[in-house]
Motif scaffolding. Structure first.
Motif, PDB file in Angstrom:
ATOM      1  N   VAL A 706      18.022  45.045  37.790  1.00 41.49           N
ATOM      2  CA  VAL A 706      18.425  44.497  36.500  1.00 41.49           C
ATOM      3  C   VAL A 706      17.248  43.810  35.826  1.00 41.49           C
ATOM      4  O   VAL A 706      17.402  43.166  34.802  1.00 41.49           O
ATOM      5  CB  VAL A 706      19.596  43.492  36.659  1.00 41.49           C
ATOM      6  CG1 VAL A 706      20.807  44.185  37.185  1.00 41.49           C
ATOM      7  CG2 VAL A 706      19.197  42.323  37.553  1.00 41.49           C
ATOM      8  N   SER A 993      21.348  44.787  31.481  1.00 38.35           N
ATOM      9  CA  SER A 993      22.377  45.300  32.381  1.00 38.35           C
ATOM     10  C   SER A 993      23.733  45.266  31.699  1.00 38.35           C
ATOM     11  O   SER A 993      23.925  44.588  30.682  1.00 38.35           O
ATOM     12  CB  SER A 993      22.419  44.490  33.682  1.00 38.35           C
ATOM     13  OG  SER A 993      22.950  43.190  33.450  1.00 38.35           O
ATOM     14  N   GLY A1052      21.887  48.444  35.824  1.00 36.96           N
ATOM     15  CA  GLY A1052      20.691  48.099  35.057  1.00 36.96           C
ATOM     16  C   GLY A1052      20.180  49.322  34.315  1.00 36.96           C
ATOM     17  O   GLY A1052      20.235  50.433  34.838  1.00 36.96           O
TER      18      GLY A1052
END
Length: 1076
Positions: A706, A993, A1052
């Motif tokens: 992420v 994300s 992500g």
């Protein structure tokens, strides 16, 4: 041809104008270049010379607009007896040889024969080519390139080459090697070294006699240089230069600066540059032009010449009017006291004669290959970054360390699209280099698996003590200054034998100062029986391993763990001194109760740049210290690791690989039971946390992060390089607090009377740990919204604070609302609420100003403190590029802000943490937990980037907006694929994300073959679907966990392009395999 070689017709045409004369001579050059007409053309020129020489040189130029004459070189040794002069054509549009160029040739003439013989040489600003021809005549270079931006000069130079390569009867003049000047010399129209660079020509020598005065008419130099330009304009090219975008422009040396930097790219490593420099800016300024670019210089020749009357020095007067610099002129050629350009201008306007110094410098790169790498990188940079470079060093040892580092840094920044996020235990390559150094220079067979990297030895020692939380620790007196003050003031004789183990992590540790000598430590061990000993050894005790072995045996006997500091005895040298501890490690394994710590501070350039490493052969200690480091500090600054990594790499470059054949000793599980153990609560918390130290991914899998892995903006990479390239940076330039306040107030809109202290760190996790300690010491309860960053939740649990989770709902976008705050804090005292904002982790949704105002007010009403984490903000997808709050009319006395600038400035793994701390937290920042402060280079980088951001720098903002646009497009693509593949995504408004619910998979029976080849059947849900996708597609997503929003998985999308495409393909493949 007959008409072209008719003398009367030719001269009549030349009488009309300079342009007519030039065109007529071009026709002759065409005949000279044709071997079949070359002889006749050369004879024709001899005839012209005889006819036109009946008049004076000035009359010939005035009447025919050209002249051919002899330039005497009888005073210069090396010319053949039958060649005492050169025959030269001169045109009004070309610089005519005078004192300036004669002095240059006199300086070159002092060099030995070997400097030019059989070398490839280029002359910049060759004019009519006389110096190039004279050099080739005297020294026989392999190839001589005469270069000039004036196209008429190049035509004249070619004619002069033929005039001197052929006798008057057209026969060739052959040298001792049987070659003519035509074999050795070429002339080309070129803006400085453009011709050589375009044609990939490498040079041994570059010589130049280049203009140094800015043109009084700046617009004149913007004209396109062509052979049809006016004679006045073409002649001005030899007197004036335009602004070049270099810092030396302020002294009129910009064109020479550009020539030097272009020369670095084409000159061979052993090559030399020789320039004629007018002393008007002052000798120190002239010499610094070369020295700051990594050259060693020597002065070949120095004299004084009259200032050319046809050169207007008014531009230098203007520079003096707008700066503190004063140029150097002289009244006449014998005056010793210099006068300014302003005085010289006034004196010359009244008929006075002025002169200036003239020097010929020979320059050679100190570390040519490294400097070439640096300037290759800088060729794509902004003028400000090029101007910041300073490779001048009084101490060669400093140059030998910093120049290779800058070359490594330039290469890394050029080849790396984004600044990587490193493992908390340290960069793998850096740990390998440490292990390689210990193996190559000390014969210690360990690998990077035995090593953990820390920001400093203070942090490493503190973490070691906190991990075991001993009742009593014996610590070397010189190291106690690195520890929290409260540990040194807790003292109760009874507790040594009777007190229970500390219930809170890292609290109630009693530290007793110990002497350095091993025999005295042994006495204290016998009497006090501490659970942990942190020691170093005296210099004389490090000469052999005896003292270390006695210390190991005594600690083992009394059940004490040992942490030995060898920082003062590690030498980053190709000839390291004797080290008894390392001798011991070479012969045998380090016992499981012993750990080595080493702080690296011994470099030549940055006395305050520190990084430390821990060496152990105890697997449990390494694992737990690594996990604890990730939770509490996040990791070590990548810039510090990179700097010392370069030093290790330079040392290892001396060593041949494969010379040390001992098998590496791998960390082993601890067998002894009588040493102090990690407290059960601490161990449980560390083992429950799912951290990246364990998340290396299965073979063939990619761990989707992420963190932002998109390309780092050029403005960022240049600011990073500039921070290391500069010298003598002022304290103000490394203090980013003012710009940080501007940035935070602009984005968060906190009130002008917001009272807070700003604390800086190279890790936002370290700052969060401080805030947690403040909450704990105040007896508070820390509330997290479900889905918050799990590393923060486990860090809070590890530090012993009371942690509670707040349930959020999909219908309110998983935000903590005013009603939730009222419900949660109405019956709770000393409450602390952690939220991320404006962008919320992990959903990518955003708190609006009205929402955050209501939340802060609700918390304030119930006496709850709000801790706002801005780490995930700054990449919002709205048109302005970032969401800003306006909290001017809200009481923010219960608000603390912290975060980092990795997201808003896209600096990737180069983290820079900050906290705006209210007074209620100040005490926790004054003691306990050493915070690793950002190094001056990192502070400089952030100060500059924040200033550019706050001032709306067009280049930086365009780069950031482009990345935001890319993230927005990816978020939409990912949402679409998820939706098409049976997921229910929550569409983000920013960040890197998003979350999605696997609605079409929930409760579905799924049979598939795992990575190990075994077939299994499971009932899919949000907690196991990511593992199933990994087994099916070999693509590893970040999984949902106990801290994530129930029923949802996190994705992500700030990945490298191919990885993002693989992510989409994995989702589509799972849909196909699942028969949706």
């Amino acid at each position: 041809m007959a008409e072209k070689l008719n003398v009367e017709i030719f001269l009549e045409e030349c009488r009309e104008s300079g342009d007519k004369a030039y065109n007529a001579l071009k026709g002759v050059l065409e005949l000279l270049q044709n071997p079949s007409t070359r002889v006749e053309a050369r004879i024709f020129l001899s005839t012209l010379q005889k006819i036109t020489n009946h008049s004076s040189p000035s009359e010939s130029l005035a009447v025919y607009h050209f002249r051919i004459h002899h330039l005497s070189l009888t005073g210069y040794e090396g010319f053949r007896e039958d060649r005492q002069s050169l025959t030269l054509l001169e045109l009004p549009s070309i610089f005519i040889p005078e004192d300036w160029s004669f002095t240059f040739f006199e300086g070159i003439n002092r060099l030995p024969d070997s400097v030019f013989r059989d070398r490839d040489v280029a002359e910049l600003g060759c004019g009519n080519g006389w110096i190039s021809i004279a050099l080739a005549e005297k020294w026989s270079p392999r190839k001589m390139y005469g270069l000039d931006i004036n196209p008429r000069a190049i035509k004249a130079a070619w004619i002069n080459l033929y005039l001197n390569a052929l006798n008057e009867d057209g026969s060739p003049v052959v040298d001792h090697e049987g070659k003519t000047l035509l074999d050795r010399v070429e002339f080309h129209e070129s803006d400085l070294l453009a011709y050589c660079r375009t044609h990939n020509i490498s040079l041994d020598r570059i010589v130049g006699c280049i203009p140094q005065i800015l043109n009084p008419d700046p617009h004149a130099m913007q004209k396109i240089v062509s052979e049809n330009a006016s004679e006045e304009f073409l002649y001005s090219l030899s007197n004036y230069c335009a602004l070049q975008g270099f810092v030396e422009d302020q002294f009129g040396l910009g064109l020479i600066a550009r020539a030097v930097e272009e020369g670095i790219s084409v000159v061979r490593p052993s090559g030399t540059m020789i320039f004629n420099i007018g002393g008007r800016p002052g000798q120190a300024v002239c010499e610094r032009l070369f020295e700051r670019r990594g050259f060693r210089i020597s002065k070949l020749w120095q004299t004084r010449v009259n200032q050319a009357p046809d050169t207007d020095i008014l531009a230098l007067v203007e520079i003096e009017n707008n700066s503190r610099h004063r140029f150097e002129f002289f009244m006449g050629r014998v005056s010793e006291e210099p006068i300014s350009a302003r005085t010289a201008y006034a004196y010359s306007r009244c008929g006075g004669e002025i002169s200036h110094g003239l020097s010929v410098y020979s320059c050679q790169l100190h570390q040519p290959n490294q400097v070439k790498t640096i300037f290759k990188f800088l060729s794509k940079s902004l003028p400000e970054t090029r101007g910041a470079l300073d490779l001048s060093f009084k101490d060669d040892s400093v140059a030998d360390e910093k120049i290779p580092f800058l070359a490594h840094l330039a290469r890394a920044l050029e080849l790396t699209a984004s600044i990587p996020y490193e493992l908390p235990v340290g960069n793998t390559r850096f740990r390998n280099l440490i292990a390689g150094f210990l193996c190559s220079y000390h014969d210690i067979p360990i690998s990077q698996n035995n090593i953990i990297v820390y920001p400093s030895r203070a942090v490493a020692i503190e973490h070691f003590l906190c991990l075991f939380s001993p009742e009593l620790a014996l610590v070397d007196g010189s190291l106690t200054k690195l520890l929290p003050h409260k540990w040194l003031t807790t003292f109760s004789a009874e507790q040594f034998a009777s007190s229970p183990r500390a219930s809170l992590f890292g609290t109630d540790i009693t530290v007793i100062e110990a002497p350095k000598r091993a025999d005295l430590i042994l006495k204290l061990l016998l009497m006090l029986k501490p659970q942990v000993v942190v020691s170093s050894l005296a210099d004389f005790e490090m000469k052999s391993s005896t003292a270390f072995e006695r210390l190991l045996d005594a600690c083992s006997q009394f059940g004490a763990r040992l942490l030995l500091d060898i920082s003062d005895h590690i030498e980053l040298s190709s000839l390291p001194g004797t080290n008894g501890v390392l001798q011991y490690l070479s012969a045998q394994a380090l016992p499981s109760h012993a750990t080595i710590v080493c702080g690296l501070l011994k470099n030549k350039v940055y006395s305050d740049l520190e990084v430390a490493f821990v060496v152990s052969e105890n697997k449990e200690v390494l694992d737990l210290m690594g996990k604890m480091g990730e939770l509490l500090i996040g990791g070590t600054a990548i810039s510090s690791q990179f700097y010392y990594g370069c030093l290790f790499q330079e040392l290892l470059a001396f060593q041949l690989p494969g010379r040390h054949t001992k098998p590496n000793r791998m960390p082993l599980k601890e067998a002894e039971a009588h040493f102090i153990k990690v407290p059960a609560k601490t161990q449980e918390c560390l083992e429950m946390s799912e951290l990246s130290i364990e998340e290396q991914g299965s073979e063939g899998a990619f761990t989707s992060s992420v963190e932002n892995l998109l390309a780092t903006p050029k403005s960022v990479t240049m600011a990073i390089f500039e921070s290391f390239a500069r010298q003598n940076i002022s304290e103000m330039e490394t203090n980013p607090t003012t710009e940080m306040h501007r940035f935070v107030k602009g984005k968060v809109g906190i009130p002008a009377d917001f009272s807070s202290n700003i604390v800086l760190s190279d890790s936002s996790k370290a700052l969060f740990s401080k805030l947690v300690v403040g909450c704990r010491d105040n007896g508070g309860t820390l509330f997290f919204p479900v889905g918050s960053n799990e590393a923060y939740i486990y860090a809070a649990k590890l530090l012993g604070v009371d942690v509670r989770m707040i349930e959020t709902r999909a219908e309110t976008s998983f935000k903590v609302t005013e009603s939730i705050a009222d419900e949660t804090f109405a019956t709770s005292e000393k409450s602390y609420l952690y939220i991320s904002g404006p962008t919320i982790y992990p959903t990518g949704l955003v708190y609006l100003t009205s929402e955050i105002k209501a939340l802060i007010s609700a918390c304030s009403k119930h006496g709850a403190h709000v801790i706002v984490d801005t780490s995930f903000s700054g990449l919002e997808f709205n048109s302005s590029g970032a969401v800003t709050w306006d909290l001017q009319d809200v009481n923010c006395s219960n608000v603390t802000l912290f975060g980092n600038f990795s997201s808003p400035l896209l600096v990737g793994g180069l983290e820079f943490g900050y906290a705006l701390v209210q007074d209620s937290f100040s005490s926790s920042f004054n003691d306990l937990w050493n915070i690793s402060k950002p190094h001056g280079t990192l502070r400089y980088t952030m100060q500059k980037l924040l200033r550019l951001y706050n001032d709306n720098d067009i280049t930086l903002l365009e780069e950031l907006n482009e990345q935001r646009k890319s993230l927005h497009q990816r978020a939409e693509s990912l949402c679409q694929v998820l939706q098409d593949s049976g997921w229910e995504p929550v569409k983000p408004s920013g960040g890197v994300s998003l979350i999605a619910r696997p609605v079409a998979y929930e409760g579905k029976k799924f049979c598939y073959k795992k990575l190990d080849g075994l077939t299994t059947e499971i009932e899919l849900c949000s907690s196991n679907i990511m593992k199933a996708i990994l087994d099916v597609t070999k693509f590893h997503f970040s999984n949902t966990s106990s801290s994530c929003i129930p029923g949802y998985c996190q994705f992500g999308f700030s990945l490298k392009e191919q990885d993002f495409l693989n992510c989409l393909d994995a989702l589509k493949k799972m849909k196909e395999v699942g028969n949706l």
